[in-house]
Design a protein around this motif. Structure first.
Motif, PDB file in Angstrom:
ATOM      1  N   ASP A  42      -6.534   7.980  -2.689  1.00 20.95           N
ATOM      2  CA  ASP A  42      -7.109   7.495  -3.938  1.00 20.95           C
ATOM      3  C   ASP A  42      -6.008   7.167  -4.946  1.00 20.95           C
ATOM      4  N   ALA A  43      -6.106   6.016  -5.564  1.00 19.49           N
ATOM      5  CA  ALA A  43      -5.096   5.563  -6.530  1.00 19.49           C
ATOM      6  C   ALA A  43      -4.989   6.465  -7.751  1.00 19.49           C
ATOM      7  N   THR A  44      -6.011   7.292  -7.996  1.00 20.94           N
ATOM      8  CA  THR A  44      -5.962   8.189  -9.153  1.00 20.94           C
ATOM      9  C   THR A  44      -5.263   9.509  -8.842  1.00 20.94           C
ATOM     10  N   SER A 102      -1.378   2.101  -4.275  1.00 20.22           N
ATOM     11  CA  SER A 102      -0.308   1.172  -3.938  1.00 20.22           C
ATOM     12  C   SER A 102       0.938   1.587  -4.715  1.00 20.22           C
ATOM     13  N   ALA A 149       0.859  -1.182   0.000  1.00 26.04           N
ATOM     14  CA  ALA A 149       0.000   0.000   0.000  1.00 26.04           C
ATOM     15  C   ALA A 149       0.895   1.231   0.000  1.00 26.04           C
ATOM     16  N   ASP A 201       0.993   1.755  -8.468  1.00 26.06           N
ATOM     17  CA  ASP A 201       0.324   2.855  -9.161  1.00 26.06           C
ATOM     18  C   ASP A 201       1.290   3.980  -9.520  1.00 26.06           C
ATOM     19  N   ASP A 223     -15.888   4.939   0.048  1.00 28.53           N
ATOM     20  CA  ASP A 223     -15.804   3.477   0.059  1.00 28.53           C
ATOM     21  C   ASP A 223     -15.587   2.893  -1.340  1.00 28.53           C
ATOM     22  N   ALA A 251     -13.588   4.243  -3.699  1.00 34.11           N
ATOM     23  CA  ALA A 251     -12.237   4.541  -4.205  1.00 34.11           C
ATOM     24  C   ALA A 251     -11.301   3.372  -3.933  1.00 34.11           C
ATOM     25  N   ARG A 252     -10.389   3.132  -4.879  1.00 32.46           N
ATOM     26  CA  ARG A 252      -9.351   2.122  -4.674  1.00 32.46           C
ATOM     27  C   ARG A 252      -8.139   2.813  -4.066  1.00 32.46           C
ATOM     28  N   PRO A 253      -7.692   2.366  -2.885  1.00 34.76           N
ATOM     29  CA  PRO A 253      -6.510   2.969  -2.271  1.00 34.76           C
ATOM     30  C   PRO A 253      -5.248   2.742  -3.107  1.00 34.76           C
TER      31      PRO A 253
END
Length: 165
Positions: free
Chosen positions: A74-76, A151, A18, A154, A145, A147-149
């Motif tokens: 957020d991964a973005t 890592s 992460a 990314d 909830d 959103a992809r956290p």
């Protein structure tokens, strides 16, 4: 047979990690830093471990303050992690221009975090270049909830392997 440093780097960089912002505070001094060595260690109590470089400002603040927050992003929006590779600028309302509030432990929580955990240090283990701080989760929240956290995969960032000189 001796292991090659380049091989060790390549192998350890493949460990899925992460990518988080670790908030810390001691007295009036606050900081946040990018960290990828974060994991859950126990279910009862819920314990989170973070590996923090012994020379980092965050290491000193966690040691003195006795708490930390884990802020999932957020991964973005991974550009934020570059800004927190050095000690943060604290203007009282934000760290490096990102709004924060105070968690129950006193450590900063980011308003933009998709989820966060507030941890009180229960154990610490000195491990060479880093210290493993083990914190009990005393508060937590999810803002988004869906959103992809983020890592490490990314980003183009790399952390781990052998110490670079």
């Amino acid at each position: 047979m001796a292991l090659d440093d380049e091989l060790l780097n390549k192998v350890t960089w493949k460990i899925p990690n992460a990518l988080t912002l670790i908030g810390s505070r001691a007295g009036d001094e606050r900081n946040a830093m990018t960290a990828s060595w974060v994991t859950q260690l126990s279910m009862d109590p819920v314990l989170i471990g973070v590996g923090i470089d012994n020379d980092a400002v965050t290491h000193r603040l966690i040691s003195e303050g006795g708490s930390f927050t884990v802020n999932l992003w957020d991964a973005t929006d991974t550009r934020v992690f570059v800004k927190f590779s050095k000690p943060a600028v604290d203007d009282g309302a934000s760290l490096n221009g990102r709004a924060v509030r105070t968690a129950s432990s006193g450590a900063p929580v980011f308003d933009e975090a998709v989820a966060w955990m507030d941890c009180v240090v229960r154990h610490r283990l000195e491990l060479g270049t880093h210290t493993l701080f083990v914190g009990e989760v005393v508060d937590a929240s999810i803002r988004d909830d869906a959103a992809r956290p983020a890592s490490m995969s990314d980003t183009r960032m790399k952390y781990g392997g052998v110490k670079r000189h």
